[in-house]
Design an enzyme around this catalytic site. Structure first.
Site, short mmCIF file in Angstrom:
data_model
loop_
_atom_site.label_atom_id
_atom_site.label_comp_id
_atom_site.label_asym_id
_atom_site.label_seq_id
_atom_site.Cartn_x
_atom_site.Cartn_y
_atom_site.Cartn_z
N LEU A 126 -14.21 -15.62 -8.87
CA LEU A 126 -14.17 -14.15 -8.20
C LEU A 126 -14.90 -13.74 -7.46
O LEU A 126 -15.26 -12.12 -7.58
CB LEU A 126 -13.52 -13.44 -9.27
CG LEU A 126 -12.07 -13.58 -9.60
CD1 LEU A 126 -11.54 -12.53 -11.72
CD2 LEU A 126 -11.30 -12.65 -8.81
N HIS A 184 0.97 -1.19 0.25
CA HIS A 184 0.51 -0.24 0.24
C HIS A 184 0.56 0.92 -0.11
O HIS A 184 0.71 2.46 0.09
CB HIS A 184 -0.69 0.25 1.26
CG HIS A 184 -1.68 -1.38 1.36
ND1 HIS A 184 -2.65 -0.74 0.04
CD2 HIS A 184 -2.29 -1.64 2.53
CE1 HIS A 184 -3.80 -2.12 -0.02
NE2 HIS A 184 -3.13 -2.56 2.11
#
Length: 322
Positions: free
Chosen positions: A253, A134
């Site tokens: 997914l 991140h």
């Protein structure tokens, strides 16, 4: 607009503890104070051109994108997904999110074992490595920043207001935040939480968007038409698959499958955080709602307007829409 001293006092009181000593600024970005213990190791981290880096601000659809990229790179062999996401695709700075002392003295039987050694786990991952971070571009390994190495980078981003609300629930679940949303959004928009300022974090990648080794994925596009995003990812990695295999990937997914997948739901990390007293929302889940526009149930119109003005001032002329 905000009382900076009061915000700082509230952050220290409600976002720190045995699990986090405090916060620091690193090249203009807020991170846990303990990031200083791994900053140099990450800057000097050896990068390979065959690496793949999944980058994002937190709660922008990172895990979802990781699984998509993993499956594409493993020729849609879903058997290869049957290992925890954080072991298959190491989160390089994970070890700084909670204070190192937490690991050394927890004695918890739930300890996943990899939280304390995330940089080493990333270093030693089997090539070609798929790594997650991140961190903004300015805090990535030097070899990436200088383009000495050109690994593939898949950057995931999301509407800022939805991200803020999702990050609030995440921080109460896994990072020990004990304040209410009114405090959280003020800390968020003033850049006093991990990885903030969000706009600067995303823009640090966005300015390199025309380079051929960077692909941008928008969470809202994944929700609206994931088949199209799959096609973009396949093109980026020069992969093609039969329709019947794409259908299996679409099922894998789907939100319900992701939410109930024990390899991606971070249940061991969650149980560990509960055991060491970090979790402020014992009933929460890592994968929560996975929808767009969810901020409207948490944000007042006045707060939305503040975010809109902030975004207008930060993004003007950039071509980026958050």
């Amino acid at each position: 607009m905000f009382n900076a001293e009061k915000l700082e006092d509230e952050r220290q009181r409600l976002a720190t503890g045995d699990f986090r000593r405090g916060f620091g600024l690193f090249k203009g970005y807020t991170m846990p104070e303990s990031f200083q213990e791994i900053q140099q190791a990450i800057e000097d981290f050896k990068v390979y051109d065959d690496d793949v880096w999944i980058t994002s601000f937190p709660k922008c659809g990172t895990t979802w994108s990781q699984e998509l990229v993993w499956c594409v790179l493993h020729d849609l062999n879903l058997e290869t997904t049957k290992e925890e996401t954080d072991l298959r695709m190491p989160f390089i700075e994970f070890c700084c999110i909670l204070c190192p002392q937490t690991f050394k003295h927890s004695g918890s039987r739930y300890d996943p074992g990899y939280l304390e050694k995330s940089v080493e786990l990333a270093r030693d991952a089997k090539r070609p490595r798929i790594l997650k971070t991140h961190l903004p571009f300015e805090l990535l390994p030097k070899q990436i920043q200088t383009f000495e190495r050109k690994p593939k980078i898949v950057h995931v981003y999301r509407n800022m207001k939805d991200t803020c609300v999702s990050y609030f629930h995440h921080q109460r679940l896994l990072e020990g935040f004990r304040g209410d949303f009114d405090l959280f959004w003020k800390l968020f928009i003033t850049g006093k939480l991990n990885y903030t300022p969000m706009t600067d974090n995303i823009l640090s990648y966005w300015k390199h968007r025309n380079r051929d080794n960077i692909l941008f994925i928008r969470f809202e596009d994944m929700k609206a038409n994931i088949r199209s995003v799959i096609a973009s990812v396949c093109e980026f990695f020069n992969k093609s698959f039969l329709e019947k295999d794409i259908e299996k990937l679409l099922e894998y997914l789907s939100f319900d499958v992701m939410k109930n997948n024990p390899y991606v739901d971070k249940h061991r990390v969650l149980e560990y955080c509960k055991a060491i007293g970090v979790c402020s929302n014992a009933e929460g889940n890592f994968i929560r709602q996975g929808k767009t526009g969810g901020h409207k149930s948490d944000m007042s119109k006045d707060v939305e307007d503040i975010f809109d003005q902030h975004l207008k001032s930060k993004l003007i002329g950039t071509g980026l829409n958050l």
